[in-house]
Design an enzyme around this catalytic site. Structure first.
Site, mmCIF file in Angstrom:
data_model
loop_
_atom_site.group_PDB
_atom_site.id
_atom_site.type_symbol
_atom_site.label_atom_id
_atom_site.label_comp_id
_atom_site.label_asym_id
_atom_site.label_seq_id
_atom_site.Cartn_x
_atom_site.Cartn_y
_atom_site.Cartn_z
ATOM 1 N N ASP A 1 -10.159 2.318 -13.071
ATOM 2 C CA ASP A 1 -9.014 1.415 -13.177
ATOM 3 C C ASP A 1 -9.397 0.258 -14.102
ATOM 4 O OD1 ASP A 1 -7.344 -0.998 -12.508
ATOM 5 O OD2 ASP A 1 -6.381 0.426 -11.148
ATOM 6 N N ASP B 1 -8.105 -8.397 -8.591
ATOM 7 C CA ASP B 1 -7.268 -7.197 -8.527
ATOM 8 C C ASP B 1 -5.779 -7.529 -8.499
ATOM 9 O OD1 ASP B 1 -6.189 -4.684 -8.244
ATOM 10 O OD2 ASP B 1 -6.865 -4.377 -6.187
ATOM 11 N N TYR C 1 -3.022 3.217 1.460
ATOM 12 C CA TYR C 1 -3.842 2.011 1.402
ATOM 13 C C TYR C 1 -4.421 1.653 2.779
ATOM 14 C CZ TYR C 1 -1.828 1.169 -3.237
ATOM 15 O OH TYR C 1 -1.457 1.281 -4.550
ATOM 16 N N HIS D 1 -9.158 4.681 -2.561
ATOM 17 C CA HIS D 1 -10.048 3.534 -2.577
ATOM 18 C C HIS D 1 -11.192 3.830 -1.607
ATOM 19 C CE1 HIS D 1 -6.567 0.615 -3.849
ATOM 20 N NE2 HIS D 1 -6.813 1.566 -4.738
ATOM 21 N N HIS E 1 -2.037 9.479 -4.674
ATOM 22 C CA HIS E 1 -2.851 8.342 -4.253
ATOM 23 C C HIS E 1 -2.835 8.275 -2.732
ATOM 24 C CE1 HIS E 1 -4.672 4.424 -3.968
ATOM 25 N NE2 HIS E 1 -4.598 4.195 -5.254
ATOM 26 N N HIS F 1 -6.587 4.636 -14.558
ATOM 27 C CA HIS F 1 -5.425 3.795 -14.294
ATOM 28 C C HIS F 1 -5.354 2.728 -15.386
ATOM 29 C CE1 HIS F 1 -5.309 4.635 -9.661
ATOM 30 N NE2 HIS F 1 -4.739 5.593 -10.372
ATOM 31 N N ARG G 1 2.306 3.102 3.899
ATOM 32 C CA ARG G 1 2.137 2.027 4.883
ATOM 33 C C ARG G 1 2.233 2.536 6.326
ATOM 34 N NH1 ARG G 1 4.812 -0.433 0.557
ATOM 35 N NH2 ARG G 1 3.704 -2.248 -0.274
ATOM 36 N N GLU H 1 -0.029 1.644 -13.636
ATOM 37 C CA GLU H 1 0.282 1.074 -12.316
ATOM 38 C C GLU H 1 0.683 -0.391 -12.471
ATOM 39 O OE1 GLU H 1 -2.479 3.244 -9.030
ATOM 40 O OE2 GLU H 1 -3.391 1.617 -10.158
#
Length: 272
Positions: A178, A226, A72, A109, A69, A213, A37, A258
């Protein structure tokens, strides 16, 4: 041999992640290499890098089955220059961390077009990947399949393939599938798992599938929402996950939970 793990905490330093993964009975794991974040994080210390590698070796974790990962916050399709350059810098930092840790994969992503249109968003993402990928890098970057909420790019295999085709060093690209995302995006893995796998192979190629995932879905088919659910507690259901884990075409693909879980819950799902 199956490689199944979960996204584990790296609180206190990346060196804690393999210890946490071992405690839940995993033989693979995913992690954030920094606070997802925040745009900027302190560099990894030599000590953290050394102990991470030492812990992985001691606990039997192969670097091929460790999946960092990306943050985001990163959006390589951002329409504004400031946001795009922040994303570029953060992406480069993530790749550098993977190289320092000796990791082979980095999942992210693809991005959002933010009302520019899918084609424009794909051009931005491919252009940015052309800027940041290096022929000498050891880490393969995985485009994740998305659920298609809002202006997300990657809701179809075709959109991911369009990105791949526009990237010069596309030998550095792979796919992370995913289960929640593709089910929400209208790929019916419940009733036609083999058909979906065949479609992925036809459009992109199974040789690019490097990770899965494992997530059930809180929402029904083609909802584009999602929202992950515990394995067997959502609309995808336990039978489908049995089929995924035992599918011959997915035999050598590492799989990562996840689900909305704690460490004890992950241990139970991995054992299941």
């Amino acid at each position: 041999m199956k490689f199944i793990g979960a996204h584990v905490s790296a609180s206190g330093g990346v060196e804690a992640a393999p210890v946490n993964a071992s405690e839940i009975g995993a033989n693979a794991f995913a992690l954030f290499t920094k606070n997802q974040r925040q745009w900027v994080a302190r560099p990894l210390t030599e000590e953290s890098i050394r102990v991470f590698k030492e812990n992985c070796g001691k606990l039997g974790f192969d670097s091929r089955y460790i999946l960092p990962h990306d943050s985001y916050l990163i959006n390589l399709g951002h329409p504004e220059e400031e946001g795009l350059q922040k994303s570029r810098a953060a992406f480069l930092d993530e790749m550098q961390r993977c190289e320092q840790l000796g990791l082979k994969l980095l999942n992210f992503h693809p991005g959002s077009h933010v009302k520019q249109g899918v084609d424009t968003g794909i051009e931005y993402i491919a252009q940015m990947l052309n800027e940041v990928l290096d022929k000498n890098q050891h880490t393969k970057v995985l485009l994740e399949t998305m659920a298609g909420k809002g202006t997300e790019i990657g809701r179809s295999f075709e959109e991911l393939q369009m990105i791949i085709e526009k990237v010069e060093l596309n030998n550095k690209l792979g796919i992370c599938l995913d289960t929640c995302h593709i089910y929400d995006a209208q790929y019916n893995i419940v009733d036609n798992l083999n058909g979906v796998i065949d479609e992925l192979d036809k459009v992109i190629g199974l040789d690019r599938l490097c990770a899965i995932h494992l997530n059930d879905s809180k929402n029904p088919f083609a909802s584009h929402k999602d929202r992950h659910e515990l394995i067997g507690k959502g609309y995808i259901g336990i039978d489908t996950f049995n089929n995924i884990v035992s599918n011959e075409k997915l035999r050598n693909i590492p799989m990562y939970l996840e689900t909305p879980n704690d460490m004890e819950g992950y241990a139970k799902e991995i054992a299941m």
